[in-house]
Design a protein around this motif. Structure first.
Motif, short mmCIF file in Angstrom:
data_model
loop_
_atom_site.label_atom_id
_atom_site.label_comp_id
_atom_site.label_asym_id
_atom_site.label_seq_id
_atom_site.Cartn_x
_atom_site.Cartn_y
_atom_site.Cartn_z
N TYR A 258 -17.94 -14.33 -63.19
CA TYR A 258 -18.39 -14.11 -61.81
C TYR A 258 -19.88 -14.37 -61.68
O TYR A 258 -20.65 -14.25 -62.64
CB TYR A 258 -18.06 -12.69 -61.36
CG TYR A 258 -16.61 -12.53 -60.99
CD1 TYR A 258 -16.16 -12.86 -59.72
CD2 TYR A 258 -15.68 -12.07 -61.92
CE1 TYR A 258 -14.83 -12.73 -59.37
CE2 TYR A 258 -14.34 -11.94 -61.58
CZ TYR A 258 -13.93 -12.28 -60.31
OH TYR A 258 -12.61 -12.16 -59.97
N LYS A 259 -20.28 -14.72 -60.44
CA LYS A 259 -21.70 -14.95 -60.16
C LYS A 259 -22.03 -14.31 -58.82
O LYS A 259 -21.15 -14.04 -58.00
CB LYS A 259 -22.01 -16.45 -60.11
CG LYS A 259 -21.25 -17.20 -59.04
CD LYS A 259 -21.55 -18.67 -59.06
CE LYS A 259 -20.76 -19.36 -57.94
NZ LYS A 259 -21.06 -20.75 -57.84
N CYS B 90 -15.67 -6.29 -59.28
CA CYS B 90 -16.90 -6.45 -58.50
C CYS B 90 -16.70 -7.25 -57.22
O CYS B 90 -17.23 -6.90 -56.16
CB CYS B 90 -18.01 -7.07 -59.34
SG CYS B 90 -17.64 -8.73 -59.97
N GLU B 91 -15.94 -8.31 -57.29
CA GLU B 91 -15.81 -9.21 -56.13
C GLU B 91 -15.31 -8.51 -54.87
O GLU B 91 -15.94 -8.60 -53.82
CB GLU B 91 -14.91 -10.41 -56.48
CG GLU B 91 -14.82 -11.40 -55.34
CD GLU B 91 -13.91 -12.57 -55.66
OE1 GLU B 91 -14.09 -13.62 -55.05
OE2 GLU B 91 -13.01 -12.42 -56.53
N CYS C 31 -19.95 -10.56 -68.86
CA CYS C 31 -18.87 -10.30 -67.90
C CYS C 31 -17.52 -10.57 -68.57
O CYS C 31 -17.33 -11.58 -69.25
CB CYS C 31 -19.05 -11.21 -66.69
SG CYS C 31 -17.74 -11.11 -65.46
N ILE D 115 -20.32 -12.16 -54.20
CA ILE D 115 -19.79 -12.37 -55.55
C ILE D 115 -18.59 -13.32 -55.49
O ILE D 115 -17.69 -13.15 -54.67
CB ILE D 115 -19.38 -11.03 -56.19
CG1 ILE D 115 -20.60 -10.11 -56.27
CG2 ILE D 115 -18.78 -11.25 -57.58
CD1 ILE D 115 -20.30 -8.71 -56.76
N SER D 116 -18.61 -14.30 -56.38
CA SER D 116 -17.50 -15.24 -56.47
C SER D 116 -17.33 -15.66 -57.93
O SER D 116 -18.22 -15.45 -58.75
CB SER D 116 -17.75 -16.47 -55.60
OG SER D 116 -18.92 -17.15 -56.02
N MET D 117 -16.20 -16.27 -58.20
CA MET D 117 -15.94 -16.72 -59.56
C MET D 117 -16.76 -17.97 -59.84
O MET D 117 -16.76 -18.91 -59.05
CB MET D 117 -14.45 -17.01 -59.76
CG MET D 117 -14.11 -17.51 -61.16
SD MET D 117 -14.70 -16.47 -62.51
CE MET D 117 -13.42 -15.27 -62.61
N ASP E 85 -12.51 -8.43 -62.49
CA ASP E 85 -12.17 -8.56 -61.07
C ASP E 85 -12.48 -7.34 -60.20
O ASP E 85 -12.02 -7.29 -59.06
CB ASP E 85 -10.69 -8.94 -60.88
CG ASP E 85 -10.29 -10.21 -61.60
OD1 ASP E 85 -11.09 -11.15 -61.61
OD2 ASP E 85 -9.18 -10.25 -62.16
N ASN F 239 -14.71 -10.64 -66.65
CA ASN F 239 -13.84 -11.08 -65.55
C ASN F 239 -12.75 -10.06 -65.22
O ASN F 239 -11.59 -10.40 -65.05
CB ASN F 239 -13.21 -12.44 -65.87
CG ASN F 239 -14.26 -13.53 -65.96
OD1 ASN F 239 -15.22 -13.53 -65.22
ND2 ASN F 239 -14.08 -14.45 -66.89
N CYS G 277 -21.09 -3.03 -57.10
CA CYS G 277 -20.68 -3.78 -58.29
C CYS G 277 -21.22 -3.12 -59.56
O CYS G 277 -20.52 -3.04 -60.56
CB CYS G 277 -21.12 -5.23 -58.19
SG CYS G 277 -22.90 -5.49 -58.02
N CYS H 94 -18.79 -1.73 -62.54
CA CYS H 94 -18.72 -2.62 -63.70
C CYS H 94 -18.49 -1.83 -64.99
O CYS H 94 -19.30 -0.99 -65.37
CB CYS H 94 -20.01 -3.43 -63.81
SG CYS H 94 -19.98 -4.59 -65.19
#
Length: 85
Positions: A31-32, A15-16, A9, A24-26, A13, A11, A50, A54
């Motif tokens: 992200y996870k 997907c969230e 990833c 999805i969160s940071m 931003d 990051n 997502c 991506c």
């Protein structure tokens, strides 16, 4: 099957905000995805948003959370019922 984000990833931003379940969160470094909230967009879209967005293709199926489409639909129904009530 819930999805997961690998350490590839970047990051970016994208997907969230695309996740209709807010799964999805940071995380600490990238992200996870919360497997309890991930329905692979079943109930919302034909494909996981997502994964579609991506740019580095770092969102595979999480082998620790294998679920059928029926199970994902049931999870979607529980999540939407909980958010409506």
């Amino acid at each position: 099957m819930a999805l997961m984000i690998t350490d590839e990833c970047i990051n970016c931003d994208v997907c969230e905000p695309a996740c209709p379940n807010n799964a999805i969160s940071m995380g600490d470094e990238f992200y996870k995805i919360d497997p309890a909230k991930c329905t692979e967009c079943v109930g919302h879209f034909d494909e996981p948003q997502c994964v579609m967005l991506c740019p580095v293709a770092c969102i595979p199926v999480n082998p620790a959370h294998v679920e059928t489409r029926e199970t994902l639909l049931q999870k979607y129904q529980r999540l939407t019922a909980a958010s409506a009530g």
